[in-house]
Design a protein around this motif. Sequence first.
Motif, PDB file in Angstrom:
ATOM      1  N   ARG A   1     -27.067  33.084  -1.232  1.00  0.00           N
ATOM      2  CA  ARG A   1     -26.316  32.418  -0.185  1.00  0.00           C
ATOM      3  C   ARG A   1     -26.751  30.959  -0.068  1.00  0.00           C
ATOM      4  N   LYS A   2     -25.769  30.054   0.015  1.00  0.00           N
ATOM      5  CA  LYS A   2     -26.083  28.627   0.136  1.00  0.00           C
ATOM      6  C   LYS A   2     -25.315  28.061   1.332  1.00  0.00           C
ATOM      7  N   VAL A   3     -26.028  27.405   2.242  1.00  0.00           N
ATOM      8  CA  VAL A   3     -25.423  26.827   3.439  1.00  0.00           C
ATOM      9  C   VAL A   3     -25.284  25.318   3.244  1.00  0.00           C
ATOM     10  N   LEU A   4     -24.068  24.823   3.452  1.00  0.00           N
ATOM     11  CA  LEU A   4     -23.788  23.394   3.344  1.00  0.00           C
ATOM     12  C   LEU A   4     -23.503  22.875   4.754  1.00  0.00           C
ATOM     13  N   ARG A   5     -24.310  21.921   5.193  1.00  0.00           N
ATOM     14  CA  ARG A   5     -24.211  21.406   6.555  1.00  0.00           C
ATOM     15  C   ARG A   5     -24.694  19.966   6.557  1.00  0.00           C
ATOM     16  N   ARG A   6     -24.082  19.131   7.365  1.00  0.00           N
ATOM     17  CA  ARG A   6     -24.515  17.737   7.454  1.00  0.00           C
ATOM     18  C   ARG A   6     -25.920  17.664   8.039  1.00  0.00           C
TER      19      ARG A   6
END
Length: 185
Positions: free
Chosen positions: A6-11
């Motif tokens: 799982r990979k989370v992309l967030r500013r």
Amino acid sequence: MKTQGRKVLRRKSFRAMSAICTTGFGVFAAGIAVSIVVRGPDSDALGVVAVCLGGIAFIRRITGSRIVLGEKVLTVVNPVFTHDIPYRYVARVAADSGGNLIITTSQAVEIGAFGFGGSLVDHFVGSTDRTVSQIKAGISERRDLRGDSRTVRRFTRAWVADGCTVGMLVLFALAGVIGDWAPAV
């Protein structure tokens, strides 16, 4: 074929803003709560604490926006709704002319990613374009995995924001009741 987890992309700015605002409003609310304990119930003070909780809820909902590359689905977490899109239904991932990240499904549904909306800073930094590249790479790696057979839209769960919203409503109601009981001056 082995896939990444799982990979989370967030500013990064959203993480910082969330921490700063939650801490700031929380410390201020705690200080007012201490004054309520010391001086006794006061409808105005309860209202201020309620407003602080509302501020935390609002900021946490906004800054909780993100995109998650799961094993079988691409998840777009927006402030109100979360979209789970099986990889095989992702038709297009791109930034529009305003810099907003848009995911188009094979059913021609466009889903905007609130966390990667266009901004003046992003125009120079390019985080939305980098995110588009990361999503495309993740999709190509995971597209053949079998997942759910449909796209799901559900309400976003944000436990801290939802707890603060409930606390805000309770404190506003309590402030209203205490305000009605206050002796006339």
